[in-house]
Design a protein around this motif. Structure first.
Motif, PDB file in Angstrom:
ATOM      1  N   GLY A 138       0.818  -1.209   0.000  1.00  0.00           N
ATOM      2  CA  GLY A 138       0.000   0.000   0.000  1.00  0.00           C
ATOM      3  C   GLY A 138       0.848   1.252   0.000  1.00  0.00           C
ATOM      4  O   GLY A 138       0.575   2.207  -0.736  1.00  0.00           O
ATOM      5  N   THR A 139       1.909   1.248   0.815  1.00  0.00           N
ATOM      6  CA  THR A 139       2.811   2.398   0.858  1.00  0.00           C
ATOM      7  C   THR A 139       3.494   2.598  -0.481  1.00  0.00           C
ATOM      8  O   THR A 139       3.576   3.723  -0.993  1.00  0.00           O
ATOM      9  N   SER A 140       3.993   1.512  -1.065  1.00  0.00           N
ATOM     10  CA  SER A 140       4.694   1.614  -2.352  1.00  0.00           C
ATOM     11  C   SER A 140       3.769   2.096  -3.461  1.00  0.00           C
ATOM     12  O   SER A 140       4.134   2.959  -4.263  1.00  0.00           O
ATOM     13  N   GLY A 282      -2.088   4.702   1.536  1.00  0.00           N
ATOM     14  CA  GLY A 282      -1.429   3.414   1.363  1.00  0.00           C
ATOM     15  C   GLY A 282      -0.699   2.963   2.604  1.00  0.00           C
ATOM     16  O   GLY A 282      -0.745   1.783   2.988  1.00  0.00           O
ATOM     17  N   LYS A 283      -0.037   3.895   3.278  1.00  0.00           N
ATOM     18  CA  LYS A 283       0.713   3.554   4.492  1.00  0.00           C
ATOM     19  C   LYS A 283      -0.224   3.112   5.620  1.00  0.00           C
ATOM     20  O   LYS A 283       0.076   2.161   6.354  1.00  0.00           O
ATOM     21  N   GLN A 329     -10.086  11.185  -3.112  1.00  0.00           N
ATOM     22  CA  GLN A 329      -9.597  10.584  -4.348  1.00  0.00           C
ATOM     23  C   GLN A 329      -8.199  10.019  -4.149  1.00  0.00           C
ATOM     24  O   GLN A 329      -7.897   8.883  -4.536  1.00  0.00           O
ATOM     25  N   GLY A 330      -7.313  10.818  -3.550  1.00  0.00           N
ATOM     26  CA  GLY A 330      -5.941  10.368  -3.359  1.00  0.00           C
ATOM     27  C   GLY A 330      -5.830   9.246  -2.346  1.00  0.00           C
ATOM     28  O   GLY A 330      -5.081   8.281  -2.553  1.00  0.00           O
ATOM     29  N   GLY A 331      -6.566   9.372  -1.238  1.00  0.00           N
ATOM     30  CA  GLY A 331      -6.478   8.360  -0.199  1.00  0.00           C
ATOM     31  C   GLY A 331      -6.926   6.986  -0.653  1.00  0.00           C
ATOM     32  O   GLY A 331      -6.444   5.965  -0.145  1.00  0.00           O
ATOM     33  N   VAL A 332      -7.838   6.932  -1.612  1.00  0.00           N
ATOM     34  CA  VAL A 332      -8.292   5.650  -2.152  1.00  0.00           C
ATOM     35  C   VAL A 332      -7.229   5.033  -3.062  1.00  0.00           C
ATOM     36  O   VAL A 332      -7.094   3.803  -3.127  1.00  0.00           O
ATOM     37  N   GLY A 333      -6.442   5.876  -3.747  1.00  0.00           N
ATOM     38  CA  GLY A 333      -5.563   5.392  -4.807  1.00  0.00           C
ATOM     39  C   GLY A 333      -4.593   4.305  -4.394  1.00  0.00           C
ATOM     40  O   GLY A 333      -4.532   3.231  -5.016  1.00  0.00           O
ATOM     41  N   GLY A 334      -3.791   4.546  -3.342  1.00  0.00           N
ATOM     42  CA  GLY A 334      -2.799   3.572  -2.922  1.00  0.00           C
ATOM     43  C   GLY A 334      -3.408   2.258  -2.462  1.00  0.00           C
ATOM     44  O   GLY A 334      -3.040   1.183  -2.962  1.00  0.00           O
ATOM     45  N   PRO A 335      -4.351   2.287  -1.497  1.00  0.00           N
ATOM     46  CA  PRO A 335      -4.954   1.032  -1.041  1.00  0.00           C
ATOM     47  C   PRO A 335      -5.719   0.283  -2.135  1.00  0.00           C
ATOM     48  O   PRO A 335      -5.752  -0.946  -2.131  1.00  0.00           O
ATOM     49  N   LEU A 336      -6.320   1.017  -3.078  1.00  0.00           N
ATOM     50  CA  LEU A 336      -7.119   0.357  -4.113  1.00  0.00           C
ATOM     51  C   LEU A 336      -6.234  -0.459  -5.047  1.00  0.00           C
ATOM     52  O   LEU A 336      -6.533  -1.623  -5.340  1.00  0.00           O
ATOM     53  N   THR A 337      -5.143   0.139  -5.541  1.00  0.00           N
ATOM     54  CA  THR A 337      -4.242  -0.617  -6.417  1.00  0.00           C
ATOM     55  C   THR A 337      -3.512  -1.708  -5.641  1.00  0.00           C
ATOM     56  O   THR A 337      -3.227  -2.779  -6.194  1.00  0.00           O
ATOM     57  N   LEU A 339      -4.861  -3.394  -3.140  1.00  0.00           N
ATOM     58  CA  LEU A 339      -5.848  -4.463  -2.999  1.00  0.00           C
ATOM     59  C   LEU A 339      -5.955  -5.265  -4.288  1.00  0.00           C
ATOM     60  O   LEU A 339      -6.064  -6.501  -4.251  1.00  0.00           O
ATOM     61  N   LEU A 340      -5.907  -4.583  -5.419  1.00  0.00           N
ATOM     62  CA  LEU A 340      -5.943  -5.289  -6.700  1.00  0.00           C
ATOM     63  C   LEU A 340      -4.749  -6.230  -6.822  1.00  0.00           C
ATOM     64  O   LEU A 340      -4.889  -7.374  -7.256  1.00  0.00           O
ATOM     65  N   ALA A 341      -3.564  -5.752  -6.407  1.00  0.00           N
ATOM     66  CA  ALA A 341      -2.372  -6.601  -6.455  1.00  0.00           C
ATOM     67  C   ALA A 341      -2.473  -7.751  -5.461  1.00  0.00           C
ATOM     68  O   ALA A 341      -2.021  -8.869  -5.742  1.00  0.00           O
ATOM     69  N   ASP A 342      -3.070  -7.490  -4.274  1.00  0.00           N
ATOM     70  CA  ASP A 342      -3.238  -8.550  -3.279  1.00  0.00           C
ATOM     71  C   ASP A 342      -4.081  -9.701  -3.817  1.00  0.00           C
ATOM     72  O   ASP A 342      -3.839 -10.867  -3.499  1.00  0.00           O
ATOM     73  N   LEU A 343      -5.100  -9.365  -4.617  1.00  0.00           N
ATOM     74  CA  LEU A 343      -6.087 -10.353  -5.046  1.00  0.00           C
ATOM     75  C   LEU A 343      -5.845 -10.907  -6.448  1.00  0.00           C
ATOM     76  O   LEU A 343      -6.663 -11.675  -6.956  1.00  0.00           O
ATOM     77  N   THR A 344      -4.743 -10.501  -7.081  1.00  0.00           N
ATOM     78  CA  THR A 344      -4.470 -10.903  -8.461  1.00  0.00           C
ATOM     79  C   THR A 344      -3.174 -11.703  -8.538  1.00  0.00           C
ATOM     80  O   THR A 344      -2.159 -11.266  -7.999  1.00  0.00           O
ATOM     81  N   PRO A 345      -3.187 -12.873  -9.203  1.00  0.00           N
ATOM     82  CA  PRO A 345      -1.932 -13.603  -9.408  1.00  0.00           C
ATOM     83  C   PRO A 345      -0.917 -12.732 -10.134  1.00  0.00           C
ATOM     84  O   PRO A 345      -1.273 -11.941 -11.012  1.00  0.00           O
ATOM     85  N   GLU A 346       0.345 -12.862  -9.776  1.00  0.00           N
ATOM     86  CA  GLU A 346       1.385 -11.987 -10.316  1.00  0.00           C
ATOM     87  C   GLU A 346       1.433 -12.015 -11.840  1.00  0.00           C
ATOM     88  O   GLU A 346       1.635 -10.980 -12.473  1.00  0.00           O
TER      89      GLU A 346
END
Length: 418
Positions: A138-140, A282-283, A329-337, A339-346
């Motif tokens: 999330g931070t990254s 994200g952090k 808008q900004g606060g959603v951005g980091g956690p949303l992407t 979460l997508l990475a968390d739930l998606t195979p690499e």
């Protein structure tokens, strides 16, 4: 992950941030000039609209193939190529403004910019997902998104100054230089992170249609629809209707900022707020070990911002509303992407990012088409009240989709990781 591996990953993230910042900076430099093309080179208002929207419509069709390409050949080549294409597109503005056929060259440049930005957006987040662990993702993601977000308003300010003090051509040359620097940084520092060898089994039509990708894509649609499609498209008209302007003194000369100037400042304030909360959002999601509660909190913040605009009777309250919307808008951005990475195979992350970007661009493109006629028909207060509902609907979609997929209303980061 060892300390040396974390340091290496951090350096790659910073290189991605620098590259996206400088290319975003280059895009921001030219933005104050493009809407004024009619006065500068005699282009019709209709063609100015075509030029301004050409990149977004191009990206709408390029996002999914860009994501598929990432999963097929990797991240490094598309990332460097996308930055280089954006640099070439910016250089095309110099050709356009000195050409006997400026309309053709400006449209071509904006189309190229759309292709380049589709590659950059698909790869930047995929690189970050590849090299980050779940507990720091999330931070990254927030840092990378902030790099993109910070660059644009910073470039808008510098572009306006350079074009006023020197010339439009000088501003375009400066933008192209920054975009060129971005591709050099990426070429020198960013490694391949996604595939060991090209995967010929990946087809151009093999987009991501899993429940997590569609859920997060719909949330992204709502955010772009409300933020770029409604707020940014109607703000200048709203200020005109409310007769709100901002007087400032610069170099001992009194300058009255009219609706256009004031709306530009408000957009910059909103974008800056968004960039700041992109990192913190994200952090926070990493710290609490869950994405959904943080996402819901920032979606409510965006809702509150639009609600504030419905009762705003002074410029200070409008500033507060725009700041809240940007923060949401900004606060959603980091956690949303993240979460997508968390739930998606690499090996499918590129396709998932392509799907997410398609939804966002559809929202950003439909917003102006709907919001401007609505503002004329029902007024800005009702429009912004309806817009306040959009983040709430996005929150409902998020909770239902994530619960259906994971069986939990708020899965932890470890539970979400695949």
């Amino acid at each position: 992950m060892s300390n040396s591996s974390r340091d290496a990953a951090r350096s790659v993230v910073y290189a991605v941030v620098a590259s996206t910042f400088f290319v975003g900076f280059g895009g921001g430099v030219v933005f104050p000039i493009l809407p004024n093309l009619g006065e500068v080179v005699g282009i019709s208002a209709f063609m100015v609209g075509v030029i301004l929207s050409a990149n977004r419509w191009t990206r709408l069709f390029a996002n999914a193939p860009a994501g598929v390409l990432v999963d097929r050949i990797g991240t490094r080549k598309p990332f460097v190529a996308g930055l280089a294409i954006e640099g070439a597109a910016t250089a095309g503005y110099v050709v356009a403004i000195t050409s006997a056929m400026p309309e053709f060259w400006f449209v071509l440049a904006r189309i190229l910019w759309g292709v380049g930005s589709a590659l950059v957006f698909a790869t930047a987040y995929t690189i970050t997902a590849d090299i980050s662990e779940a507990d720091s993702r999330g931070t990254s993601m927030g840092i990378v998104r902030a790099g993109i977000t910070f660059g644009f308003p910073a470039g808008m300010v510098l572009g306006g100054i350079v074009s006023e003090v020197y010339s439009n051509v000088a501003a375009f040359v400066l933008a192209a230089s920054f975009a060129g620097l971005a591709s050099v940084i990426a070429y020198v520092i960013v490694p391949e992170t996604h595939v060991d060898s090209p995967d010929s089994s990946v087809r151009p039509w093999d987009v991501e249609t899993t429940l997590p990708a569609l859920t997060i894509g719909l949330v992204n649609f709502g955010l772009y629809f409300a933020y770029f499609g409604v707020l940014f498209s109607t703000l200048v008209l709203y200020l005109e209707a409310e007769s709100m302007t901002l007087a400032v003194e610069v170099a001992r000369i009194g300058i009255e900022y009219g609706e256009q100037g004031t709306s530009g400042l408000l957009m910059a304030v909103s974008a800056l707020s968004g960039a700041v909360f992109t990192i913190s959002g994200g952090k926070i999601s990493d710290s609490v070990g869950a994405r959904v509660p943080v996402l819901l909190a920032f979606l409510v913040t965006s809702c509150a911002g639009f609600a504030v605009l419905t009762v705003a009777h002074s410029l200070a309250i409008v500033v507060a509303g725009c700041t809240l919307i940007g923060a949401g808008q900004g606060g959603v951005g980091g956690p949303l992407t993240a979460l997508l990475a968390d739930l998606t195979p690499e090996d499918r992350m590129g396709r998932a990012m392509g799907t997410n970007n398609v939804f966002g661009d559809i929202g950003g493109a439909l917003g102006p088409l709907i919001s401007l006629p609505f503002a004329d028909a029902i007024g800005f207060d009702v429009l912004y009240a309806l817009s306040a509902v959009v983040p709430l609907l996005a929150g409902i979609v998020l909770v239902v989709g994530i619960y259906t997929y994971t069986g939990s209303l708020s899965p932890t980061v470890d539970e979400s990781a695949v």
